[in-house]
Design a protein around this motif. Structure first.
Motif, PDB file in Angstrom:
ATOM      1  N   MET A 193       0.844  -1.185   0.000  1.00 61.92           N
ATOM      2  CA  MET A 193       0.000   0.000   0.000  1.00 61.92           C
ATOM      3  C   MET A 193       0.884   1.241   0.000  1.00 61.92           C
ATOM      4  SD  MET A 193      -3.353  -0.817   0.302  1.00 61.92           S
ATOM      5  CE  MET A 193      -4.034   0.660   0.969  1.00 61.92           C
ATOM      6  N   VAL A 194       0.379   2.281  -0.629  1.00 59.27           N
ATOM      7  CA  VAL A 194       1.094   3.556  -0.630  1.00 59.27           C
ATOM      8  C   VAL A 194       0.254   4.604   0.072  1.00 59.27           C
ATOM      9  CG1 VAL A 194       2.424   3.065  -2.712  1.00 59.27           C
ATOM     10  CG2 VAL A 194       0.221   4.189  -2.911  1.00 59.27           C
ATOM     11  N   ARG A 195       0.931   5.629   0.534  1.00 54.39           N
ATOM     12  CA  ARG A 195       0.262   6.746   1.199  1.00 54.39           C
ATOM     13  C   ARG A 195       0.364   7.949   0.278  1.00 54.39           C
ATOM     14  NH1 ARG A 195       2.721   7.585   6.598  1.00 54.39           N
ATOM     15  NH2 ARG A 195       4.604   7.669   5.355  1.00 54.39           N
ATOM     16  N   ALA A 196      -0.708   8.712   0.182  1.00 55.40           N
ATOM     17  CA  ALA A 196      -0.729   9.946  -0.595  1.00 55.40           C
ATOM     18  C   ALA A 196      -0.882  11.112   0.372  1.00 55.40           C
ATOM     19  CB  ALA A 196      -1.891   9.932  -1.586  1.00 55.40           C
ATOM     20  N   THR A 197       0.000  12.091   0.231  1.00 59.83           N
ATOM     21  CA  THR A 197      -0.006  13.253   1.116  1.00 59.83           C
ATOM     22  C   THR A 197       0.027  14.512   0.272  1.00 59.83           C
ATOM     23  OG1 THR A 197       1.243  11.992   2.757  1.00 59.83           O
ATOM     24  CG2 THR A 197       1.190  14.378   3.034  1.00 59.83           C
ATOM     25  N   ARG A 198      -0.921  15.397   0.517  1.00 59.99           N
ATOM     26  CA  ARG A 198      -0.953  16.679  -0.206  1.00 59.99           C
ATOM     27  C   ARG A 198      -0.062  17.670   0.530  1.00 59.99           C
ATOM     28  NH1 ARG A 198      -6.034  18.932   0.628  1.00 59.99           N
ATOM     29  NH2 ARG A 198      -5.042  20.347   2.043  1.00 59.99           N
ATOM     30  N   LEU A 199       0.811  18.332  -0.226  1.00 61.81           N
ATOM     31  CA  LEU A 199       1.759  19.281   0.335  1.00 61.81           C
ATOM     32  C   LEU A 199       1.588  20.624  -0.355  1.00 61.81           C
ATOM     33  CD1 LEU A 199       4.366  20.022   1.942  1.00 61.81           C
ATOM     34  CD2 LEU A 199       5.652  19.151  -0.022  1.00 61.81           C
ATOM     35  N   GLU A 200       1.556  21.685   0.444  1.00 67.80           N
ATOM     36  CA  GLU A 200       1.506  23.033  -0.107  1.00 67.80           C
ATOM     37  C   GLU A 200       2.797  23.752   0.245  1.00 67.80           C
ATOM     38  OE1 GLU A 200      -2.077  25.157   0.850  1.00 67.80           O
ATOM     39  OE2 GLU A 200      -3.316  23.407   0.433  1.00 67.80           O
ATOM     40  N   ALA A 201       3.527  24.196  -0.783  1.00 66.44           N
ATOM     41  CA  ALA A 201       4.776  24.926  -0.594  1.00 66.44           C
ATOM     42  C   ALA A 201       5.138  25.604  -1.909  1.00 66.44           C
ATOM     43  CB  ALA A 201       5.900  23.982  -0.169  1.00 66.44           C
ATOM     44  N   TYR A 202       5.243  26.928  -1.896  1.00 64.67           N
ATOM     45  CA  TYR A 202       5.579  27.646  -3.130  1.00 64.67           C
ATOM     46  C   TYR A 202       7.038  27.478  -3.489  1.00 64.67           C
ATOM     47  CZ  TYR A 202       1.059  29.821  -3.570  1.00 64.67           C
ATOM     48  OH  TYR A 202      -0.273  30.028  -3.745  1.00 64.67           O
ATOM     49  N   ASP A 203       7.304  27.268  -4.781  1.00 59.23           N
ATOM     50  CA  ASP A 203       8.651  27.090  -5.286  1.00 59.23           C
ATOM     51  C   ASP A 203       9.523  28.267  -4.861  1.00 59.23           C
ATOM     52  OD1 ASP A 203      10.629  25.740  -6.679  1.00 59.23           O
ATOM     53  OD2 ASP A 203      10.314  26.963  -8.462  1.00 59.23           O
ATOM     54  N   GLY A 204      10.698  27.964  -4.360  1.00 53.64           N
ATOM     55  CA  GLY A 204      11.624  29.004  -3.942  1.00 53.64           C
ATOM     56  C   GLY A 204      11.395  29.513  -2.534  1.00 53.64           C
ATOM     57  N   SER A 205      10.314  29.087  -1.902  1.00 55.85           N
ATOM     58  CA  SER A 205      10.023  29.545  -0.537  1.00 55.85           C
ATOM     59  C   SER A 205      10.822  28.725   0.469  1.00 55.85           C
ATOM     60  CB  SER A 205       8.534  29.417  -0.232  1.00 55.85           C
ATOM     61  OG  SER A 205       8.180  28.053  -0.076  1.00 55.85           O
ATOM     62  N   PRO A 206      11.003  29.254   1.682  1.00 55.99           N
ATOM     63  CA  PRO A 206      11.667  28.446   2.721  1.00 55.99           C
ATOM     64  C   PRO A 206      10.932  27.126   2.977  1.00 55.99           C
ATOM     65  CG  PRO A 206      11.535  30.742   3.408  1.00 55.99           C
ATOM     66  CD  PRO A 206      10.719  30.609   2.149  1.00 55.99           C
ATOM     67  N   ASP A 207       9.603  27.126   2.890  1.00 55.67           N
ATOM     68  CA  ASP A 207       8.834  25.892   3.088  1.00 55.67           C
ATOM     69  C   ASP A 207       9.186  24.850   2.030  1.00 55.67           C
ATOM     70  OD1 ASP A 207       7.538  26.950   5.273  1.00 55.67           O
ATOM     71  OD2 ASP A 207       5.698  27.425   4.194  1.00 55.67           O
ATOM     72  N   ALA A 208       9.332  25.282   0.780  1.00 52.05           N
ATOM     73  CA  ALA A 208       9.670  24.352  -0.302  1.00 52.05           C
ATOM     74  C   ALA A 208      11.077  23.800  -0.108  1.00 52.05           C
ATOM     75  CB  ALA A 208       9.549  25.032  -1.660  1.00 52.05           C
ATOM     76  N   SER A 209      12.014  24.651   0.271  1.00 51.21           N
ATOM     77  CA  SER A 209      13.386  24.195   0.520  1.00 51.21           C
ATOM     78  C   SER A 209      13.427  23.206   1.668  1.00 51.21           C
ATOM     79  CB  SER A 209      14.290  25.385   0.837  1.00 51.21           C
ATOM     80  OG  SER A 209      14.362  26.247  -0.260  1.00 51.21           O
ATOM     81  N   GLU A 210      12.712  23.512   2.745  1.00 48.56           N
ATOM     82  CA  GLU A 210      12.661  22.628   3.912  1.00 48.56           C
ATOM     83  C   GLU A 210      12.033  21.282   3.552  1.00 48.56           C
ATOM     84  OE1 GLU A 210      13.447  21.826   7.907  1.00 48.56           O
ATOM     85  OE2 GLU A 210      13.942  23.627   6.790  1.00 48.56           O
ATOM     86  N   ALA A 211      10.931  21.315   2.792  1.00 50.53           N
ATOM     87  CA  ALA A 211      10.264  20.075   2.381  1.00 50.53           C
ATOM     88  C   ALA A 211      11.188  19.242   1.506  1.00 50.53           C
ATOM     89  CB  ALA A 211       8.967  20.388   1.635  1.00 50.53           C
TER      90      ALA A 211
END
Length: 139
Positions: free
Chosen positions: A1-19
């Motif tokens: 089984m696989v898990r699907a997770t929705r992630l929100e993070a804008y490209d170039g943002s600190p959140d995207a880099s951290e993710a």
């Protein structure tokens, strides 16, 4: 089984880099996917991704991705592999699934029969997932 997770993070943002650091890959751009195993990340739209990995402890995943929501309970991700996988999908899919056109790292929105789906290609298999929609008030 696989898990699907929705992630929100804008490209170039600190959140995207951290993710990206947490997942061990760079988040993909438009029309692409990143990773070739676990995890595998599909670009769904600006600042919007689907992270696919094997089921396990969600605590660590969500601690590392604070802007993520596990959506597996309402979604099924199928992985098709083997010499007949592309042929099997091509009967109900209008996309050209030849590896020269839809090779590893590609992802597209399409229809399989009358249902909207996401297709992603890795070196080992094709993934078929339901097309996700943003939550109310989301992107």
């Amino acid at each position: 089984m696989v898990r699907a997770t929705r992630l929100e993070a804008y490209d170039g943002s600190p959140d995207a880099s951290e993710a990206g650091r947490f997942l061990g890959l760079r988040l993909p751009g438009a029309g692409h996917a990143a990773g070739d195993g676990e995890p595998y990340v599909l670009w769904l739209g600006p600042g919007w991704y689907l992270v696919v990995d094997r089921l396990g402890d969600e605590t660590e995943l969500l601690a590392g991705l604070p802007d993520a929501v596990v959506v597996s309970a309402a979604r099924t991700v199928l992985e098709l592999s083997g010499p007949g996988a592309r042929d099997a999908l091509s009967h109900d899919c209008p996309l050209d699934l030849h590896p020269r056109v839809f090779g590893p790292g590609r992802r597209a929105r399409t229809r399989l029969r009358l249902l909207r789906r996401l297709l992603a290609s890795t070196t080992e298999y094709l993934q078929v997932a339901p097309r996700l929609r943003p939550c109310a008030g989301g992107r």
